[in-house]
Design a protein around this motif. Structure first.
Motif, PDB file in Angstrom:
ATOM      1  N   GLY A   1      -7.029   1.844   1.753  1.00  0.00           N
ATOM      2  CA  GLY A   1      -5.965   1.290   2.137  1.00  0.00           C
ATOM      3  C   GLY A   1      -5.641  -0.255   2.091  1.00  0.00           C
ATOM      4  O   GLY A   1      -4.840  -1.265   2.382  1.00  0.00           O
ATOM      5  N   ILE A   2      -6.413  -0.666   0.903  1.00  0.00           N
ATOM      6  CA  ILE A   2      -6.056  -2.084   0.520  1.00  0.00           C
ATOM      7  C   ILE A   2      -5.055  -2.194  -0.660  1.00  0.00           C
ATOM      8  O   ILE A   2      -5.087  -0.909  -1.496  1.00  0.00           O
ATOM      9  N   LEU A   3      -4.210  -2.978  -0.711  1.00  0.00           N
ATOM     10  CA  LEU A   3      -3.314  -3.071  -1.770  1.00  0.00           C
ATOM     11  C   LEU A   3      -3.961  -3.110  -3.093  1.00  0.00           C
ATOM     12  O   LEU A   3      -4.614  -4.087  -3.298  1.00  0.00           O
ATOM     13  N   ARG A   4      -3.183  -2.094  -4.237  1.00  0.00           N
ATOM     14  CA  ARG A   4      -3.686  -2.425  -5.375  1.00  0.00           C
ATOM     15  C   ARG A   4      -2.624  -2.944  -6.307  1.00  0.00           C
ATOM     16  O   ARG A   4      -2.824  -4.097  -6.965  1.00  0.00           O
ATOM     17  N   ARG A   5      -1.506  -2.608  -5.818  1.00  0.00           N
ATOM     18  CA  ARG A   5      -0.351  -3.245  -6.625  1.00  0.00           C
ATOM     19  C   ARG A   5       0.948  -3.029  -6.054  1.00  0.00           C
ATOM     20  O   ARG A   5       1.326  -1.898  -5.456  1.00  0.00           O
ATOM     21  N   SER A   6       1.669  -4.121  -5.724  1.00  0.00           N
ATOM     22  CA  SER A   6       3.057  -3.891  -5.187  1.00  0.00           C
ATOM     23  C   SER A   6       4.177  -4.401  -6.230  1.00  0.00           C
ATOM     24  O   SER A   6       3.758  -5.365  -6.888  1.00  0.00           O
ATOM     25  N   ASN A   7       5.279  -3.736  -6.627  1.00  0.00           N
ATOM     26  CA  ASN A   7       5.850  -4.093  -7.740  1.00  0.00           C
ATOM     27  C   ASN A   7       7.587  -3.889  -7.275  1.00  0.00           C
ATOM     28  O   ASN A   7       7.848  -2.813  -6.682  1.00  0.00           O
ATOM     29  N   MET A   8       8.001  -5.189  -7.238  1.00  0.00           N
ATOM     30  CA  MET A   8       9.520  -5.189  -6.933  1.00  0.00           C
ATOM     31  C   MET A   8      10.398  -5.506  -8.186  1.00  0.00           C
ATOM     32  O   MET A   8      10.124  -6.708  -8.620  1.00  0.00           O
TER      33      MET A   8
ATOM     34  N   ARG B   1      -6.652  -5.458  11.884  1.00  0.00           N
ATOM     35  CA  ARG B   1      -6.992  -4.748  10.531  1.00  0.00           C
ATOM     36  C   ARG B   1      -5.716  -4.184  10.046  1.00  0.00           C
ATOM     37  O   ARG B   1      -5.042  -3.424   9.820  1.00  0.00           O
ATOM     38  N   GLU B   2      -5.049  -5.312   9.572  1.00  0.00           N
ATOM     39  CA  GLU B   2      -3.762  -5.330   9.156  1.00  0.00           C
ATOM     40  C   GLU B   2      -3.621  -6.425   7.938  1.00  0.00           C
ATOM     41  O   GLU B   2      -4.249  -7.632   8.181  1.00  0.00           O
ATOM     42  N   SER B   3      -2.613  -6.071   6.762  1.00  0.00           N
ATOM     43  CA  SER B   3      -2.610  -7.229   5.750  1.00  0.00           C
ATOM     44  C   SER B   3      -1.063  -7.190   5.758  1.00  0.00           C
ATOM     45  O   SER B   3      -0.385  -6.210   5.949  1.00  0.00           O
ATOM     46  N   LYS B   4      -0.395  -8.278   5.248  1.00  0.00           N
ATOM     47  CA  LYS B   4       0.935  -8.461   4.977  1.00  0.00           C
ATOM     48  C   LYS B   4       1.176  -9.074   3.609  1.00  0.00           C
ATOM     49  O   LYS B   4       0.510 -10.006   3.404  1.00  0.00           O
TER      50      LYS B   4
ATOM     51  N   ILE C   1       9.095  -7.691   2.665  1.00  0.00           N
ATOM     52  CA  ILE C   1       7.827  -7.748   3.175  1.00  0.00           C
ATOM     53  C   ILE C   1       7.162  -6.573   3.655  1.00  0.00           C
ATOM     54  O   ILE C   1       7.888  -5.360   3.776  1.00  0.00           O
ATOM     55  N   SER C   2       5.911  -6.335   3.226  1.00  0.00           N
ATOM     56  CA  SER C   2       5.279  -5.005   3.431  1.00  0.00           C
ATOM     57  C   SER C   2       4.008  -5.308   4.500  1.00  0.00           C
ATOM     58  O   SER C   2       3.399  -6.144   4.179  1.00  0.00           O
ATOM     59  N   THR C   3       4.224  -4.455   5.198  1.00  0.00           N
ATOM     60  CA  THR C   3       2.874  -4.455   6.528  1.00  0.00           C
ATOM     61  C   THR C   3       2.059  -3.381   6.305  1.00  0.00           C
ATOM     62  O   THR C   3       2.538  -2.213   6.280  1.00  0.00           O
ATOM     63  N   VAL C   4       0.759  -3.524   6.309  1.00  0.00           N
ATOM     64  CA  VAL C   4      -0.218  -2.410   6.286  1.00  0.00           C
ATOM     65  C   VAL C   4      -0.936  -2.343   7.433  1.00  0.00           C
ATOM     66  O   VAL C   4      -1.910  -3.526   7.668  1.00  0.00           O
ATOM     67  N   GLN C   5      -1.152  -1.367   8.077  1.00  0.00           N
ATOM     68  CA  GLN C   5      -2.410  -1.324   9.261  1.00  0.00           C
ATOM     69  C   GLN C   5      -3.322  -0.093   8.767  1.00  0.00           C
ATOM     70  O   GLN C   5      -2.946   0.927   8.516  1.00  0.00           O
ATOM     71  N   PHE C   6      -4.677  -0.795   8.425  1.00  0.00           N
ATOM     72  CA  PHE C   6      -5.480   0.234   7.950  1.00  0.00           C
ATOM     73  C   PHE C   6      -6.771   0.505   9.167  1.00  0.00           C
ATOM     74  O   PHE C   6      -7.777   0.854   8.638  1.00  0.00           O
TER      75      PHE C   6
ATOM     76  N   GLN D   1      -6.586   3.408  10.723  1.00  0.00           N
ATOM     77  CA  GLN D   1      -6.766   4.786  10.637  1.00  0.00           C
ATOM     78  C   GLN D   1      -6.383   5.136   9.339  1.00  0.00           C
ATOM     79  O   GLN D   1      -5.565   4.599   8.387  1.00  0.00           O
ATOM     80  N   TYR D   2      -6.619   6.455   8.740  1.00  0.00           N
ATOM     81  CA  TYR D   2      -6.101   7.165   7.687  1.00  0.00           C
ATOM     82  C   TYR D   2      -5.355   8.353   7.763  1.00  0.00           C
ATOM     83  O   TYR D   2      -5.582   9.112   8.771  1.00  0.00           O
ATOM     84  N   PRO D   3      -4.166   8.447   7.078  1.00  0.00           N
ATOM     85  CA  PRO D   3      -3.605   7.624   6.150  1.00  0.00           C
ATOM     86  C   PRO D   3      -2.998   6.300   6.959  1.00  0.00           C
ATOM     87  O   PRO D   3      -2.456   6.556   8.237  1.00  0.00           O
ATOM     88  N   PHE D   4      -3.405   5.190   6.318  1.00  0.00           N
ATOM     89  CA  PHE D   4      -2.757   3.953   7.002  1.00  0.00           C
ATOM     90  C   PHE D   4      -1.330   3.865   7.212  1.00  0.00           C
ATOM     91  O   PHE D   4      -0.769   4.436   6.198  1.00  0.00           O
ATOM     92  N   LEU D   5      -0.863   3.142   8.201  1.00  0.00           N
ATOM     93  CA  LEU D   5       0.398   2.778   8.343  1.00  0.00           C
ATOM     94  C   LEU D   5       1.031   1.922   7.330  1.00  0.00           C
ATOM     95  O   LEU D   5       0.373   0.471   7.333  1.00  0.00           O
ATOM     96  N   VAL D   6       2.243   1.986   6.740  1.00  0.00           N
ATOM     97  CA  VAL D   6       2.689   0.884   5.719  1.00  0.00           C
ATOM     98  C   VAL D   6       4.165   0.906   6.016  1.00  0.00           C
ATOM     99  O   VAL D   6       4.819   2.133   6.146  1.00  0.00           O
ATOM    100  N   CYS D   7       4.632  -0.327   6.161  1.00  0.00           N
ATOM    101  CA  CYS D   7       5.974  -0.490   6.577  1.00  0.00           C
ATOM    102  C   CYS D   7       6.621  -1.560   5.421  1.00  0.00           C
ATOM    103  O   CYS D   7       6.140  -2.569   5.501  1.00  0.00           O
ATOM    104  N   MET D   8       7.870  -1.148   4.764  1.00  0.00           N
ATOM    105  CA  MET D   8       8.351  -2.061   3.866  1.00  0.00           C
ATOM    106  C   MET D   8       9.491  -2.344   4.390  1.00  0.00           C
ATOM    107  O   MET D   8      10.409  -1.527   4.804  1.00  0.00           O
ATOM    108  N   GLN D   9       9.912  -3.731   4.288  1.00  0.00           N
ATOM    109  CA  GLN D   9      11.344  -4.384   4.718  1.00  0.00           C
ATOM    110  C   GLN D   9      12.106  -4.835   3.507  1.00  0.00           C
ATOM    111  O   GLN D   9      11.107  -5.770   2.906  1.00  0.00           O
TER     112      GLN D   9
END
Length: 873
Positions: free
Chosen positions: A621-628, A752-755, A794-799, A801-809
């Motif tokens: 659930g940890i970000l490896r790469r985000s690409n915009m 347990r969240e990253s932004k 903005i991307s918010t990840v809650q890890f 639980q699995y699969p973790f929740l990801v919200c991209m805005q």
């Protein structure tokens, strides 16, 4: 005897009425509302001499008299700048006398063989006479010819029907000394169309009337509605034929000319360039004082900043090295970076010398200014060989700051590419810079150095670097192979040989060694983007289901995006999917949070822009790469406007999770890499190593790290146009951008969240200036566009639980869009007529939908949070 050109009768004086008009306006506007002026006069023509051995060789004398200058459109008295002024007052006594001094033409078979005038005549009156003389050049049979007239040496076509002759001049073919430049990228540039046609009516083997019209249309490629036109019309009508002076008897032309006036000399018919002097212009420092307040860092996301930046560049381009240095040396810390931007973008020899004299690369304390200078060089709109040569010399010298050294070589790569795009690959400075980068890469021992030269190649995109990039992509570890692979991704697919595709397939399928997910997914993207074969697609689809958890989901999402966005390879993908139906259900129902998605930001008649967002997570659930990415393209060209990549690795230990297979030994790292307007910038590190991460995490304010801030000159177009009636037009389009991009990453262990947050703030200002300068009167038009906007991702990840929740805005705020057109007519005395029209619109804000799955997740993420979530740790 029969002549093949017009022929005058002996002892006659032909009296004509002549007028030359100029109009300037928006492209679609009717000429009744245009700015402009008209010069009208009488013109007397008589035959001086006819060659006794050749009827078709004649000398004619042309005299301009009774000159009037007036509006081209009726203006009420209060708005008429010529009101109550005599012609002598408007043009000036000496100039009027010069204009009325006769000229002599030698016509051979209708073509001007010699144009005789006075040597020290003012250039602008001489050019008006050249414009009149060029009208007398015509042939009486249909066909094409290379002719020299006021416009230069041009391809000209004649159509003859009885007493009517039409002459069409192909203006784009005219050979004449031109000054000016265009923008590097076609999307940011200006297009022009030019036409010229003249209709002659003959009577009694000489001219009864002439109507000539020349049109120039200029428009921005990115918004064709923004443009201008210049129309130049000439008319000559025969009013009477009277008894006139007799012929001069002589054998040779020279003796006739001598008899007439010994001061006559033959001068070229091609227009002479005019130097326009500015009498009441402010000095560079006066101009800087007037715009200074708009250039403070906190004001850089306003259109006024971009406008001031453009006007400053225009003034720097006229300034000397000393005047420029005076401002740089006296300015304070806050404003200096903006001054450096403007001086560098001016791109004149004086501005380059000034900035190089000011910056000392041996001094680490001014590294911010050095970086601003280097990035402005990378974005240069028409870089010179001299610029690359100067940077190469700096690179070989001492550089105090290692990051500046990295930026410098990366920018050299960008300049190599720009010069090569303009047929400059063989220039000595380009050959030398290429050799330097390639040879130093081969010798580099430290990873940091290898990465630095690879980044330079990622900008240079040299075909000869592909084998090297393949070697590094396949045989090196993580970060290095990553840069090499993403460099290959930037090449046009036509350069990607069989060898490239074989290597990418080996990396993706891990045939020779284990590769990191980031590199494998890049390899897959290269394969799928360069006309993949049926088997290549099939093998990629068969691999889905056998991959690590999140990579499965990512690859699946990438395939769905190709289909949904109708990318070039979508036909092959559909074909393979049809044949593979049996294998699909289990393979394609994978859980996970990674995704890839593309969509349109704007779809317009001229240009369109797309965004793509892809996010790859590790299994924990940890970000490896985000690409915009944002790409802008039209029918023929493309521009990679922006890319922001945030990469992280080895962060599992923070949440006590297990790293993915093959990634157990990765150092903790997070950082960001950006491409702006096709130029790869130096990557920025958020933290490196576990200790660095921990200290930053517990002091985390979530303050974004600034990635790019500054002023960029995007559109840079300047051309001089010689009108066939005599005056010169100057056309200039400048487009500037004030930009502020920042990015950040924050963790909350409690939730347990990253932004991750990327903010793009931009203000754009574009100005087109079209001016026709006849020395004693100017007319022109300014057209401007301005927009201020912000795009947040903005991307918010809650890890938890699995699969973790990801919200991209991805949101764009409501943006003001203003455009103005100002038309004017003015005299050197300062008397001026101005008409201004404007329009202001609000472009509605927009929350980009991304994809359905994402919308569902966002509801969950924002549904599960309690109110105390503002308290991060």
């Amino acid at each position: 005897g029969h002549t093949t050109g017009p022929s005058l009768n002996n002892d006659k004086l032909y009296q004509f009425a002549y007028s030359a008009e100029v109009y300037v306006d928006r492209v679609k506007a009717s000429l009744q509302k245009s700015a402009g002026y008209r010069i009208s006069s009488g013109v007397d023509v008589n035959l001086l001499w006819r060659n006794p051995d050749n009827d078709d060789d004649q000398l004619i004398k042309i005299t301009i008299r009774d000159v009037q200058v007036e509006n081209v459109n009726e203006r009420p008295a209060a708005k008429n700048i010529f009101k109550g002024k005599s012609t002598e007052k408007i043009i000036g006594k000496e100039y009027l006398e010069a204009l009325q001094r006769p000229i002599v033409l030698e016509l051979v078979r209708g073509k001007v063989k010699n144009f005789y005038s006075y040597q020290n005549e003012p250039v602008f009156t001489q050019n008006i006479k050249r414009g009149l003389a060029s009208l007398f050049q015509l042939q009486l049979h249909s066909g094409t010819a290379h002719e020299v007239d006021i416009s230069g040496k041009c391809n000209t076509t004649y159509h003859v029907r009885q007493d009517q002759v039409t002459k069409v001049k192909a203006l784009e073919s005219c050979e004449i000394e031109k000054q000016g430049f265009t923008s590097h990228n076609q999307i940011l540039d200006v297009s022009t169309k030019a036409t010229s046609a003249t209709i002659y009516v003959l009577e009694d083997s000489f001219i009864k009337s002439i109507k000539a019209e020349e049109n120039y249309v200029l428009f921005l490629n990115s918004r064709r509605k923004t443009g201008a036109k210049i129309v130049s019309k000439q008319r000559l009508e025969l009013k009477s034929v009277q008894a006139g002076p007799g012929l001069i008897a002589a054998k040779q032309v020279a003796s006739v000319i001598k008899t007439l006036d010994s001061r006559y000399i033959a001068v070229p018919l091609v227009a002479e360039p005019v130097k326009s002097e500015c009498k009441k212009c402010p000095s560079l420092s006066e101009h800087w004082q007037s715009i200074r307040e708009h250039m403070y860092p906190e004001k850089l996301s306003k259109a006024e900043a971009a406008r001031s930046f453009l006007s400053f560049i225009q003034n720097i381009r006229k300034a000397t090295k000393e005047e420029i240095l005076q401002i740089i040396r006296s300015e304070n810390k806050e404003l200096l970076p903006q001054v450096v931007d403007a001086v560098t973008f001016a791109q004149t020899p004086a501005s380059l010398e000034a900035i190089l004299e000011f910056l000392d690369f041996k001094d680490a304390s001014t590294s911010t200014l050095q970086e601003r200078f280097l990035y402005a060089c990378g974005f240069a709109s028409h870089p010179s060989e001299m610029l690359l040569k100067s940077l190469t010399a700096k690179f070989k010298g001492d550089i105090a700051n290692e990051e500046i050294r990295e930026t410098l070589v990366t920018v050299m790569g960008a300049l190599i590419r720009k010069l090569c795009d303009r047929e400059g690959c063989k220039l000595p400075a380009v050959v030398e810079a290429k050799r330097l980068i390639l040879s130093r890469l081969e010798k580099a021992k430290k990873d940091d150095n290898v990465r630095m030269y690879l980044l330079a190649l990622k900008n240079a995109l040299l075909p000869e670097a592909i084998p090297l990039l393949l070697k590094y992509a396949e045989s090196e570890e993580g970060p290095i192979s990553n840069v090499a692979a993403t460099a290959l991704q930037r090449y046009d697919p036509s350069f990607l040989t069989k060898e490239v595709k074989e290597t990418m397939n080996r990396i993706y399928h891990q045939n020779r060694k284990v590769h990191e997910k980031t590199v494998r997914t890049t390899a897959a993207a290269i394969i799928l983007n360069s006309n993949p074969s049926y088997m290549e697609v099939k093998n990629i689809l068969l691999s889905i289901g056998e991959l690590p958890l999140e990579m499965n989901k990512y690859m699946l999402s990438m395939i769905q995006d190709i289909l949904h966005f109708e990318m070039p390879s979508s036909k092959t993908v559909r074909q393979v999917l049809k044949d593979m139906r049996a294998h699909n259900y289990d393979r394609f129902s994978k859980m996970g949070s990674s995704s890839a998605y593309s969509g349109y930001i704007t779809r317009g008649p001229d240009v369109s822009s797309t965004y793509s967002l892809d996010i790859l997570y590790s299994g924990s659930g940890i970000l490896r790469r985000s690409n915009m990415n944002i790409h802008v393209f039209d029918r023929n060209a493309e521009l990679h406007a922006i890319q922001v990549v945030i990469e992280a690795q080895g962060l599992e230990s923070i949440i006590a999770a297990t790293p993915d297979e093959g990634e157990e030994n990765l150092d903790s790292f997070a950082g960001m890499s950006a491409i702006l307007f096709d130029v790869q910038l130096r990557p920025v590190t958020f933290f490196e190593g576990y200790g660095d991460l921990m200290s930053k995490m517990f002091s985390a304010t979530g303050d974004p790290i600034n990635v790019v801030k500054g002023l960029i000159l995007l559109t840079d177009y300047s051309q001089e146009i010689q009108l066939q009636s005599g005056p010169k037009a100057s056309t200039e389009f400048l487009g500037g951008l004030a930009i502020d991009i920042s990015g950040g990453m924050e963790f909350s262990l409690w939730y347990r969240e990253s932004k991750t947050n990327v903010k793009n703030r931009v203000a754009m200002f574009t100005a087109g200036n079209i001016e026709v300068d006849s020395f004693f009167v100017k007319t022109g038009m300014e057209t401007t566009l301005e927009v201020e906007t912000a795009l947040d991702f903005i991307s918010t990840v809650q890890f938890s639980q699995y699969p973790f929740l990801v919200c991209m805005q991805m949101d764009r705020v409501e943006s003001p869009f203003r455009r103005y057109v100002t038309k004017y007519e003015s005299l050197p005395s300062g008397r001026r007529y101005t008409a201004r029209r404007g329009k202001v619109e609000l472009l509605a804000g927009n929350e980009y939908p991304l994809h359905q799955e994402n919308s569902n997740m966002c509801r969950k993420v924002f549904g599960t949070k309690s109110d105390s979530s503002s308290n991060w740790f």
